[in-house]
Structures are given as structure tokens and as C-alpha cells.
Design a protein around this motif. Structure first.
Motif, PDB file in Angstrom:
ATOM      1  N   UNK A  23       0.935  -1.269  -0.149  1.00  0.00           N
ATOM      2  CA  UNK A  23       0.142  -0.205   0.128  1.00  0.00           C
ATOM      3  C   UNK A  23       0.933   1.229  -0.053  1.00  0.00           C
ATOM      4  N   UNK A  24       2.027   1.212   0.790  1.00  0.00           N
ATOM      5  CA  UNK A  24       2.713   2.662   0.656  1.00  0.00           C
ATOM      6  C   UNK A  24       3.333   2.833  -0.538  1.00  0.00           C
ATOM      7  N   UNK A  25       3.848   1.531  -1.338  1.00  0.00           N
ATOM      8  CA  UNK A  25       4.489   1.727  -2.633  1.00  0.00           C
ATOM      9  C   UNK A  25       3.596   2.407  -3.590  1.00  0.00           C
ATOM     10  N   UNK A  26       2.025   1.868  -3.309  1.00  0.00           N
ATOM     11  CA  UNK A  26       1.059   2.444  -4.217  1.00  0.00           C
ATOM     12  C   UNK A  26       0.766   3.945  -4.203  1.00  0.00           C
ATOM     13  N   UNK A  27       0.838   4.170  -2.670  1.00  0.00           N
ATOM     14  CA  UNK A  27       0.354   5.510  -2.409  1.00  0.00           C
ATOM     15  C   UNK A  27       1.608   6.522  -2.980  1.00  0.00           C
ATOM     16  N   UNK A  28       2.844   6.024  -2.904  1.00  0.00           N
ATOM     17  CA  UNK A  28       4.038   6.936  -3.249  1.00  0.00           C
ATOM     18  C   UNK A  28       3.862   7.348  -4.736  1.00  0.00           C
ATOM     19  N   UNK A  29       3.678   6.101  -5.413  1.00  0.00           N
ATOM     20  CA  UNK A  29       3.568   6.021  -7.072  1.00  0.00           C
ATOM     21  C   UNK A  29       2.606   6.937  -7.361  1.00  0.00           C
ATOM     22  N   UNK A  30       1.287   6.802  -6.697  1.00  0.00           N
ATOM     23  CA  UNK A  30       0.224   7.605  -7.425  1.00  0.00           C
ATOM     24  C   UNK A  30       0.529   9.131  -7.003  1.00  0.00           C
ATOM     25  N   UNK A  31       0.905   9.379  -5.792  1.00  0.00           N
ATOM     26  CA  UNK A  31       1.331  10.968  -5.520  1.00  0.00           C
ATOM     27  C   UNK A  31       2.148  11.340  -6.554  1.00  0.00           C
TER      28      UNK A  31
END
Length: 453
Positions: A152-160
Motif C-alpha cells: 500500500x505504501x508503494x502504491x500511495x507513493x507512486x500515485x502521488x
């Protein structure tokens, strides 16, 4: 007869790679089933990163991973498949995911390749200041599959860092309980499919035009989406572990009053009516709705009557599709302790028919999954009487055979039968007339949003 040879599969890998680089990612991936030669194009290149995935949001870890992702996206080879392996200290297995890059600025991250750990988690996606120059400005489409609590942290960072993302899709994310999206002015499409633990979805996306959802019924809040026109609420899995809150559902419907295309599960309308909702007395209408697609496992009396009631608040509807799919689960309606409900709900058919509103703007009605059952025929009878400007009524059987329906008085039955040799006559349930079914090619008459997920 000489067998046809597969000349294309015998071409050099470089040429095959060039061929799949010219087609969208979804179609390109399908080539892997054609032959060994095509499948070899999808052999992943493994990338080992010494990053603690539980601290992926730290500046150093995020920078390292985003640099690797940026190099992957900037490479000229498309489509391309990479396998990322992130370590977790003191644990045997870390975070493993596949990254597939498409030719049309597409990226798919699939987390199903690693060990699946069921753990509930929330996902917050919002734009922020990108890491240095790694803004991933070329990325337009992001598809996330089987995201878990480790990713989830990877996805949030990528989306940002995806400042110009236009399309986002989440699929099969077991354990995902809530999604909170705060998008910029670029996101236009958001799809959520088969996340069985979903409890709530909150969306703030000023340019969002389509929201498609399939799964259990969560609490859905659309805070800022003034341009939304196309919505799918395919609640084929029922409530799951969630509770039914009538006010939450009405609040959701009220936030959709400006949409033009809606797909909705029939059981939800039935439950609202049973819980005491009188659609004609609500403070809102779907005045811009042009196309409605009703979906469910069967058409019985409560679902037929609740659909007729819902039509009271769609005064300018032009196209109505009823899709009866027996593969869907049957969602039984509970007993609600209310003493009021739609005035003609569950009364005799004559009362239902007389109280149903006129649908003056309806031009097309198509019933998919027609089995000649009484409640289906009664729905047809209602629409033939209330849709005064109806141009086309089509029914399609389970074996995909279609007929155009017309109302035939008993006095004209023999004359009509002589004119159309392939026409079938079915007596209406109330014995007032016959329904004439004439063979028709209706492949081009489909809902605007395809197969309703």
C-alpha cells in the motif's frame, strides 16, 4: 487438406516484440497464450532491491524505488515485464510484484505473484510534491491488481508522483477495507473490481467522468465530482460483512443526480422500497439520466415493481436495459420493520399498472436473459402501455436469440401471423392481448458501458 502454418509465430523475437509494441497493453498481454514463441516475450526481468517495504514511504527508500520505476517507464521497449523483489529484514519473503508497461502510457502492477497475506488495510491516494524530478508525467493509465498491506505504501507513493494520471483501476485487492482518493484535475476514470472486504470509498476528483464498481455494497461518498456522467454499481456480492444503511444509499443516489448513464443492481432498489423509501416523494430526481441498465439474477414481482417505482424519478430516460444473469448470486431481501412503502408496491398487478408513471421519452427497451416468465411479461406489458414513444422493444434469450416485441390485439393475430412467418405469439399474463415476437438482430443495441463489468 493441408494444415495452415503459423508463419507469424515463426518470425524472429525482435519482430514479434515490434508487433506487440503497436497494440494496447490489454490486447498485447493476450498474445502470451498463442504459442511458446509469443509467451517467451513475457519472460520477466527480475529486479532485486534492498528496501524495507514496510518503510517504503521514507525519503531514501521512496527515492530508490521511484528511480527504478522511472528508468523502467523511460525505456524504449514496450510492452515490457519486470519482476520487482523488495526485501523485508528478518523475514523470509518480502514484497514481490510484477510491473508491466504498455505502449499507450500504461502501467500495471500485479502483487499476486508473491505470498498472499490476508491483512486488512486502508489506502489513501492523493497528489503531493513529487520526489525531485520523478513526476511520471508520461503515465496516463495505472492498473493495480491484488494490492496487499505490504504494497500500500508503494502504491500511495507512486500515485502521488503521477501528476497527469487519467485512469485508475483497482482489482482483486483482498483485505482492502477503505479507499480515500483525492485526485487532481486529470483523473477521469476510476474502476474498483472484486475487493471483497471493502467497507468505504471516498472520492474527490473534480474531472472524474466515470466510476465503475463491482463487489459488495460499501459506503460510497462522492465529495467533489461535478463532471461525473457514467456510473456502474454492480453489487453482485450483496452486503458482504457490511450493514445496510438506507440513508447512506440515498445519500449516494442524491450525489448522482447529474449523471447520464447508470447501471444498478436490482436488489438494491428492492431493498430501498422494502425499507420504506417512496421514490416519487424523494427531494431529487435523475433529470439528466438518459440510459439505465438494471442487473440481477432474476426478475420476480418485488424487483419488477421496485424498478417500476424507480422509473418515477427518471423522467427523461431514453434507453432501458434489463440484464438478467443467472450466474449472479441471489440476494434475499430481509424483513424491515416499516409500515409505509411505495403506495402500489406488492399490490395486485392492475393497481401497479395504473399507478406506474408515464415514461414519455423512452425510445428503447431491451431485456437480456428472457425466459418467458410471468413477471418478465408483466414488465413488458407495463412498458408497452406507459412508454408512449417507444421505438424498439427487444428481448434476448439465454442462447442469445433476439426478437422484436410488439403488442397485438386478439382480433389482428391471424392477419399479423400471415405477414410475418417467423413471428411467435405469446399471450399476455392478463389475457388482454398477444405479444408478437419477431426475429431481430440486436447485436448493436448494447449498454454504453459494455457488459456492466
Amino acid at each position: 487438406m493441408q494444415e495452415s502454418l503459423d508463419f507469424i509465430s515463426s518470425l524472429p523475437c525482435e519482430i514479434l516484440q515490434q508487433i506487440i509494441s503497436l497494440i494496447p497493453l490489454k490486447e498485447a498481454v493476450r498474445t502470451s497464450i498463442l504459442s511458446t514463441a509469443w509467451r517467451s516475450l513475457w519472460s520477466p526481468f527480475q529486479v532485486e532491491l534492498d528496501i524495507d517495504s514496510s518503510h517504503i514511504t521514507s525519503d531514501e527508500a521512496s527515492k530508490k524505488l521511484m528511480q527504478a520505476m522511472a528508468m523502467f517507464l523511460k525505456s524504449r521497449t514496450s510492452p515490457e515485464l519486470l519482476k520487482f523483489c523488495l526485501s523485508i529484514p528478518e523475514k523470509e519473503k518480502g514484497l514481490v510484484f510484477f510491473a508491466i508497461k504498455g505502449v499507450e502510457k500504461e502501467l500495471c502492477l500485479d502483487f499476486s505473484g508473491g505470498k498472499q497475506i490476508t491483512s486488512n488495510f486502508d489506502l489513501i491516494l492523493e497528489p503531493s510534491c513529487p520526489i525531485e524530478t520523478l513526476s511520471f508525467s508520461s503515465l496516463k493509465t495505472l492498473h493495480l491488481r491484488s494490492v496487499n498491506h505490504l504494497g500500500k505504501n508503494l502504491v500511495s507513493t507512486l500515485f502521488s508522483n503521477c501528476q497527469l494520471l487519467e485512469s485508475l483501476k483497482l482489482e482483486k485487492c483482498t483485505g482492502l477495507q477503505s479507499i480515500d482518493i483525492k485526485a487532481n484535475n486529470c483523473l477521469q476514470s476510476f474502476i474498483v473490481i472484486d475487493c471483497p472486504n471493502m467497507v468505504s470509498i471516498t472520492i474527490s476528483a473534480p474531472s472524474l467522468k466515470s466510476f465503475w464498481y463491482r463487489g459488495v455494497l460499501p459506503q460510497i461518498q462522492l465529495k467533489t465530482s461535478p463532471q461525473l456522467v457514467d456510473v456502474i454499481l454492480n453489487l453482485r456480492e450483496g452486503l458482504g460483512q457490511n450493514e445496510f444503511d438506507c440513508e447512506d444509499v440515498l445519500s449516494l443516489l442524491a450525489s448522482l443526480i447529474d449523471i447520464e448513464i447508470l447501471t444498478i443492481s436490482g436488489w438494491l432498489l428492492e431493498w430501498l422500497c422494502t425499507a420504506g423509501v417512496i421514490f416519487g416523494r424523494l427531494e431529487f430526481q435523475f433529470s439528466k439520466l438518459k440510459e439505465l441498465c438494471w442487473i440481477g439474477s432474476l426478475m420476480d414481482r418485488p424487483k419488477r415493481d421496485s424498478l417500476a417505482c424507480f422509473l418515477n424519478i427518471v423522467p427523461f430516460l431514453e434507453k432501458l436495459f434489463v440484464n438478467i444473469d443467472q450466474s449472479y448470486s441471489s440476494i434475499p431481501c430481509p424483513f424491515f420493520h416499516h409500515y409505509w412503502h411505495e403506495p402500489h408496491l406488492w399490490m395486485d398487478y392492475a393497481t401497479v399498472k395504473s399507478n406506474a408513471s408515464q415514461v414519455e421519452h423512452l425510445k428503447l427497451f431491451k431485456l437480456i436473459g428472457f425466459t418467458n416468465e410471468e413477471d418478465q411479461l408483466l414488465l413488458i406489458d407495463i412498458l408497452l402501455n406507459k412508454a408512449t414513444n417507444l421505438n424498439s422493444m427487444i428481448v434476448t434469450s439465454l442462447d442469445n436469440q433476439s426478437w422484436r416485441v410488439s403488442k397485438i390485439p386478439y382480433s389482428q393475430l391471424k392477419q399479423t401471423s400471415r405477414c410475418y412467418s417467423k413471428q411467435v405469439g405469446i399471450s399476455s399474463p392478463n389475457k388482454e392481448c398477444y405479444f408478437g415476437l419477431r426475429e431481430e438482430d440486436s447485436n448493436g443495441l448494447c449498454p454504453a458501458n459494455g457488459q456492466c463489468l
